[in-house]
Structure formats: C-alpha cells, structure tokens
Design a protein around this motif. Sequence first.
Motif, mmCIF file in Angstrom:
data_model
loop_
_atom_site.group_PDB
_atom_site.id
_atom_site.type_symbol
_atom_site.label_atom_id
_atom_site.label_comp_id
_atom_site.label_asym_id
_atom_site.label_seq_id
_atom_site.Cartn_x
_atom_site.Cartn_y
_atom_site.Cartn_z
ATOM 1 N N GLU A 261 0.851 -1.183 0.000
ATOM 2 C CA GLU A 261 0.000 0.000 0.000
ATOM 3 C C GLU A 261 0.891 1.239 0.000
ATOM 4 O OE1 GLU A 261 -4.066 -1.284 2.318
ATOM 5 O OE2 GLU A 261 -2.336 -0.676 3.531
ATOM 6 N N TYR A 262 0.387 2.300 -0.615
ATOM 7 C CA TYR A 262 1.189 3.504 -0.778
ATOM 8 C C TYR A 262 0.441 4.718 -0.211
ATOM 9 C CZ TYR A 262 3.798 0.632 -4.099
ATOM 10 O OH TYR A 262 4.539 -0.356 -4.676
ATOM 11 N N LYS A 263 1.166 5.535 0.537
ATOM 12 C CA LYS A 263 0.606 6.805 1.031
ATOM 13 C C LYS A 263 1.075 7.883 0.074
ATOM 14 C CE LYS A 263 -0.214 9.487 5.210
ATOM 15 N NZ LYS A 263 -0.286 10.792 4.506
ATOM 16 N N THR A 264 0.134 8.456 -0.655
ATOM 17 C CA THR A 264 0.507 9.367 -1.734
ATOM 18 C C THR A 264 -0.153 10.729 -1.608
ATOM 19 O OG1 THR A 264 -1.306 8.515 -3.103
ATOM 20 C CG2 THR A 264 0.834 7.465 -3.359
ATOM 21 N N ARG A 265 0.441 11.660 -2.330
ATOM 22 C CA ARG A 265 -0.152 12.964 -2.573
ATOM 23 C C ARG A 265 -0.102 13.191 -4.080
ATOM 24 N NH1 ARG A 265 -0.476 16.297 2.058
ATOM 25 N NH2 ARG A 265 0.652 15.445 3.842
ATOM 26 N N ASP B 263 -4.094 9.681 1.129
ATOM 27 C CA ASP B 263 -4.046 8.652 2.170
ATOM 28 C C ASP B 263 -3.462 7.347 1.625
ATOM 29 O OD1 ASP B 263 -4.282 7.667 4.709
ATOM 30 O OD2 ASP B 263 -6.453 7.839 4.833
ATOM 31 N N TRP B 264 -3.710 6.251 2.341
ATOM 32 C CA TRP B 264 -3.172 4.939 1.955
ATOM 33 C C TRP B 264 -4.092 4.261 0.954
ATOM 34 C CZ3 TRP B 264 1.587 3.268 3.324
ATOM 35 C CH2 TRP B 264 2.207 3.866 4.429
ATOM 36 N N ASN B 265 -3.496 3.625 -0.035
ATOM 37 C CA ASN B 265 -4.277 2.860 -1.003
ATOM 38 C C ASN B 265 -3.350 1.927 -1.770
ATOM 39 O OD1 ASN B 265 -6.499 1.997 -2.504
ATOM 40 N ND2 ASN B 265 -7.254 4.087 -2.784
ATOM 41 N N SER B 266 -3.962 0.939 -2.411
ATOM 42 C CA SER B 266 -3.200 0.013 -3.254
ATOM 43 C C SER B 266 -3.203 0.541 -4.678
ATOM 44 C CB SER B 266 -3.826 -1.376 -3.211
ATOM 45 O OG SER B 266 -5.102 -1.355 -3.814
ATOM 46 N N PRO B 267 -2.286 0.066 -5.518
ATOM 47 C CA PRO B 267 -2.274 0.507 -6.921
ATOM 48 C C PRO B 267 -3.603 0.255 -7.623
ATOM 49 C CG PRO B 267 -0.240 -0.635 -6.386
ATOM 50 C CD PRO B 267 -1.139 -0.801 -5.206
ATOM 51 N N ALA B 268 -4.290 -0.839 -7.259
ATOM 52 C CA ALA B 268 -5.561 -1.172 -7.889
ATOM 53 C C ALA B 268 -6.648 -0.152 -7.561
ATOM 54 C CB ALA B 268 -6.021 -2.557 -7.444
ATOM 55 N N GLY B 269 -6.410 0.678 -6.548
ATOM 56 C CA GLY B 269 -7.397 1.682 -6.170
ATOM 57 C C GLY B 269 -7.381 2.911 -7.063
ATOM 58 N N TYR B 270 -6.441 2.956 -7.993
ATOM 59 C CA TYR B 270 -6.325 4.100 -8.897
ATOM 60 C C TYR B 270 -6.450 3.645 -10.352
ATOM 61 C CZ TYR B 270 -4.284 6.253 -4.715
ATOM 62 O OH TYR B 270 -4.087 6.721 -3.451
ATOM 63 N N GLU C 128 4.793 9.224 -0.241
ATOM 64 C CA GLU C 128 5.336 9.578 1.071
ATOM 65 C C GLU C 128 5.799 8.356 1.847
ATOM 66 O OE1 GLU C 128 3.456 13.691 2.576
ATOM 67 O OE2 GLU C 128 2.157 11.949 2.919
ATOM 68 N N ASP C 129 5.109 7.228 1.676
ATOM 69 C CA ASP C 129 5.467 6.042 2.458
ATOM 70 C C ASP C 129 4.919 4.795 1.769
ATOM 71 O OD1 ASP C 129 6.593 4.571 4.457
ATOM 72 O OD2 ASP C 129 5.373 5.407 6.076
ATOM 73 N N VAL C 130 5.492 3.645 2.113
ATOM 74 C CA VAL C 130 5.079 2.354 1.562
ATOM 75 C C VAL C 130 5.013 1.350 2.709
ATOM 76 C CG1 VAL C 130 5.551 0.530 -0.123
ATOM 77 C CG2 VAL C 130 6.284 2.885 -0.594
ATOM 78 N N ARG C 131 4.023 0.479 2.693
ATOM 79 C CA ARG C 131 3.907 -0.539 3.736
ATOM 80 C C ARG C 131 3.289 -1.812 3.147
ATOM 81 N NH1 ARG C 131 -1.179 2.028 7.235
ATOM 82 N NH2 ARG C 131 -2.850 1.462 5.751
ATOM 83 N N GLN C 132 3.425 -2.896 3.880
ATOM 84 C CA GLN C 132 2.804 -4.150 3.476
ATOM 85 C C GLN C 132 1.283 -4.017 3.576
ATOM 86 O OE1 GLN C 132 5.684 -5.650 1.893
ATOM 87 N NE2 GLN C 132 4.222 -7.304 2.304
ATOM 88 N N ALA C 133 0.618 -4.506 2.566
ATOM 89 C CA ALA C 133 -0.842 -4.398 2.542
ATOM 90 C C ALA C 133 -1.472 -5.366 3.538
ATOM 91 C CB ALA C 133 -1.365 -4.686 1.141
ATOM 92 N N LYS C 134 -2.550 -4.930 4.159
ATOM 93 C CA LYS C 134 -3.320 -5.785 5.057
ATOM 94 C C LYS C 134 -4.616 -6.156 4.344
ATOM 95 C CE LYS C 134 -1.551 -3.573 9.264
ATOM 96 N NZ LYS C 134 -1.917 -2.810 10.489
#
Length: 282
Positions: A155-159, A202-209, A242-248
């Motif tokens: 998951e990626y926290k983006t702007r 906010d946080w989202n996966s690539p598939a969310g865009y 801004e940040d990257v984390r393992q998806a839950k």
Amino acid sequence: MTRICLSLAAATLLGLGLPVATAFAQAPGAPAAPAAPAAPAAPAAASKATVVNGVTIPAARIDSIVKSQAARGVPDSPQLRNEVREQLIVREIIAQEATKKGLAKNVDVQAQLELARQQVLWNAYIADFIKSNPIPDAQLKAEYEKLRSTRGDKEYKTRHILLEKEDEAKAVIAELKKGRKFEELAKQSKDPGSKDRGGDLDWNSPAGYVKPFGDAMVKLEKGKYTEVPVQTQFGWHVILVEDVRQAKFPSFDEIKPQLTERLQEQAFSRSVTDLRAKAKVE
C-alpha cells in the motif's frame, strides 16, 4: 436477504407506516447487519383472520410480516401483532373507500397497481433465484484469491497535484525542484477532494487508482515524486509517494458475505441477460 432486492415484508411495512424501530432494523438497501439479540419474551398468540366490512384479512398476512421482523431482531409480541393488524385494517378501509369512489378504474392508478404487482413478483423471483443458485465455497475462494492478487502486497501513502494541461504540470515539477513544498503547490490542484489537504490521498493500493496513475506510483521510491507528468482521463498528475507498507488484506471469512453478495448479483445479472435475449419483444 441480499441488497439486490427489498423483501415483500419490508416493502409491506414501508406502506404500513410503522415506526422505523418496529418496522425494520436497518434501512432498505444497506449491507446486512447481524441481528440484535431479541429480549426474552413469552410467545405471542397466533394471529386470527380479521374481517373488515366483509373482506377478510388473512392471519397469514400478519404472520408473514411478524416473521420478517423476527429475522431482523424485532421480537414477536402481542404489541407488534396488534400494530400490524391495526395498520392492515386501516389500509383495507382506505382501499375499500378508494374503490367506492372509482379510483381503481383510474388509468394512473391501474398503472401503479401493475407496477406494484411486477415488483412483488420481481422480489419473489430474486429470492427464489438466490435459494436455487447457492454460490459454492470453491467459487468464493477463487474470487477471494483473485481480489488478493489484484490488490497486490503493498500500500502507498501518496499525494498528488492534478492540472488541466501538461505544461502546468511541468511547471509544478520545476517548482518542486527549486525546493517549493508539495503541500503548498497542491493548492492549485483541480482535485477538490485533496487540494485543501495538500494533495493527500491517504493509503491505497495501486488497484485503487486508474492504471496510469497506479503504474507510475509503484515505480517511485519513498519520498520521491514523478519528474514527468502522468496523464489520465482526469488530467495531468504530479505524484508524490510519502510512504510504503505491506498491505493488510481481510481474511476469507471476514469478506465472505460481501463476496457471496457480489457473485449472486453477477449470476442474477447473467440470468436476466439470457432471459432478455430469449424474450420476444415486438
């Protein structure tokens, strides 16, 4: 009952005008919620047929409505049965008066009665379809794995800053290279949902865009922004990760009800398409 239909009992109660708390535990169309535990109560006496000006209201009509409420956590009680009975009596009286006035012969009223008849049959058909076409666990699990693979493991926290023209996006990138803050430049974004939050998505996966956005996002390292504008159907984007984390991802059991509902809707839609193709329409 899945949200693709409104049960006959619920539809009936909507017409009865019973209080919301009594009529149903949740709004029609909302995802099904666990039924609230019913308070212990003595079994209510079985309903009896009621005759209004010579017209019989069957006991089964009251029993059906009460039963539907029990499924929603509303306990069967003499009070509930009396409320339902009284409302049915009032409806019958009004229906009789309307008939005396000849309103049943009104063209608009006849059209509405036919639509109501079709709606009742529609609801009954859907309920029967769901009962007759259960979704196998194997199919549900396959759909679950498909969703997991689509979402990905990160998951990626983006702007982002969304501009109308490519040159505008390039100008924003040039300002970023000069040291301007992303949040400040985001004020000129044409995305009303994020511009006042510094472009925060906010946080989202690539598939969310949309795909071009997601593809560009996953190529960025933490803290980096796109140095080439990204075009989508919405315009031109400047994206910052801004940040990257393992998806839950929720467990199979957690989303099984939603998966079941989705596959039921898809199966029903296919059935309707087949019936429409076979129908003789002149």
